[in-house]
Design an enzyme around this catalytic site. Structure first.
Site: not given
Length: 477
Positions: A7, A33, A113-114, A266, A272, A313, A375-376, A412, A467, A470
């Site tokens: 979001c 979003g 958001n989250g 994050c 990205y 990105s 690429d990202d 994630c 963080c 991932c």
């Protein structure tokens, strides 16, 4: 390609056309979003005798959800807005935000958001207390929890004779709720006369504060990214700190801390999610992408004729790679910006084939050349395979795939829509197997140490941490 952030949120206080400004801010956050959008507006600063919050939300992009006629009803100088990509909760209008709770004497609206990790147990607790829910979203759990704490504290929504006390009790309720919820969250909360921003104790999701107008006007904006502040001609003031609550009312702005934990933003915000023109926690996103590309070139350089980036990105990292390697950067790939968002292919094969519609190669940039494509990320690997096909079809002599993030091995649970672990190609395949699967002549990822080095080189003051769950499975929550 393949990750989706949940979001984007924004809040406006003290502006004559809060809804209109929210519209432009949300449009600038559309990348966060694309499933639903909404704006709630309060006239509480303008009409003391008839305070109310009006909400309009719907499924679709910001420009699809809001028409000119909607703004004739959305009158007021306080607003919260939201754009959504669903993670927790289904993709329905019931889960679109902001959420609004209306009572006999007042209303509260919230945008989030989250993603919470303890929303199930909190929801069950609230249901035991008699709370009812209109959605399956964890964001509504936060709203109901705040309401519960406010009532327990002795608050009475909307009773102007106790306005000062009520505001104090409501702020305390927000603080108590923030200390109970666990996970990632950046919140914009609005009563009829107050705007509040809250960032989780780790700062996993970004949130920043800006000012609108000149110094004589007490108008402010809270937003997920600084690009939203720029979009309304505002002035960026600062990032809201992890574990901080920012309260804005007619008395001005005040801050209070409810938790002290090391920042762990994050890391994919820089790779990205965030727009390249945003600055998050003192780090310019585009600068970070340049640096990731530079270090990627140092770690896995090779002889080639051109460097290209996958839009959008991957472009910053590709430019950084080109600068560090001395290999010319060319456009190479064009993205179709007008492809219909609502096109839903019924099968996985057809969804994969959509890459050919979204992206196309520039043959004159690539034919007969050794190409480094940046690429990202690589998630499932299907998009990467299609990209290599596109480049070879355009006549690329060699295709060398480079990735500006380490291998994604873990899903994630903190607000990013990711596949399950067994669908993540780096979780089930070794490097050479992935290279063969996508059909590249060579493949390399930036190291986790290299990525951290890139971010640290772009830091401007303050304590930083990220963080990395991932990549290594170690999450802050």
């Amino acid at each position: 390609m393949g990750f989706h952030d949940e979001c984007g949120v924004t809040g406006i206080f003290g502006a004559e056309n809060a809804a209109g400004l929210s519209y432009f801010a949300l449009t600038s956050l559309q990348h966060r979003g694309q499933e639903s959008a909404g704006i709630a507006v309060s006239n509480g600063l303008n009409d003391e005798s008839n305070k109310k919050i009006i909400l309009h939300k719907g499924i679709g992009l910001v420009g699809e959800v809001f028409k000119q006629s909607d703004f004739e009803k959305l009158k007021g100088s306080i607003a919260v807005g939201h754009v959504r990509y669903a993670t927790a909760g289904g993709r329905t209008i019931d889960n679109a935000q902001p959420f609004l709770n209306t009572f006999k004497n007042g209303s509260i609206a919230l945008a989030h958001n989250g993603q919470l990790v303890n929303h199930t147990e909190l929801r069950e607790m609230l249901e035991d207390y008699g709370s009812t829910f209109s959605s399956t979203s964890d964001s509504e759990v936060i709203l109901k929890l705040i309401v519960r704490k406010f009532i327990e504290n002795g608050g009475h929504l909307g009773r102007s004779v106790k306005e000062e006390l009520n505001q104090k009790l409501f702020i305390e309720a927000v603080k108590q709720a923030a200390q109970l919820i666990k996970g990632s969250f950046a919140l914009c909360i609005m009563t009829e006369n107050m705007l509040i921003g809250v960032r989780d104790p780790y700062g996993i999701r970004p949130l920043c504060l800006g000012k609108l107008g000149d110094d004589s006007m007490a108008s402010y904006i809270i937003a997920s990214e600084s690009c939203a502040i720029d979009s309304v001609n505002g002035t960026f003031l600062r990032d809201i700190a992890p574990g901080e609550i920012v309260v804005i009312n007619k008395e001005g702005v005040r801050e209070l801390s409810y938790s002290q934990i090391q920042k762990q933003t994050c890391i994919f915000e820089y790779v990205y999610f965030a727009r390249p023109d945003s600055v998050i926690d003192g780090i310019a996103v585009q600068q970070a992408r340049y640096k990731m590309g530079e270090i990627l070139a140092q770690e896995s350089g090779l002889k080639a004729d051109v460097v290209i980036g996958v839009p959008d990105s991957g472009i910053g990292a590709a430019q950084g790679y080109a600068m560090a390697s001395g290999i010319p950067y060319v456009t190479g790939i064009i993205k179709n910006k007008y492809i219909g968002r609502t096109f839903i292919a019924p099968t996985q094969a057809e969804r994969e084939a959509m890459v050919f519609v979204k992206l196309n190669a520039i043959k004159s940039d690539l034919e007969g050349k050794r190409v480094v494509v940046i690429d990202d990320s690589i998630v499932r690997g299907t998009t990467s395979r299609r990209l290599v096909e596109i480049l070879r079809r355009a006549g690329a002599k060699e295709v060398h795939f480079r990735v500006s993030s380490p291998p994604v091995k873990f899903p994630c649970h903190l607000g990013i829509d990711t596949p399950s672990k067994n669908e993540l190609i780096s979780s089930t395949h070794e490097l050479e197997e992935i290279r063969a699967e996508i059909g590249a002549d060579s493949l390399a990822f930036i190291s986790l140490e290299g990525m951290i080095k890139a971010l640290q080189s772009c830091c401007k003051g303050g304590a930083h941490g990220w963080c990395r769950g991932c990549f290594n499975g170690e999450y802050p929550v």
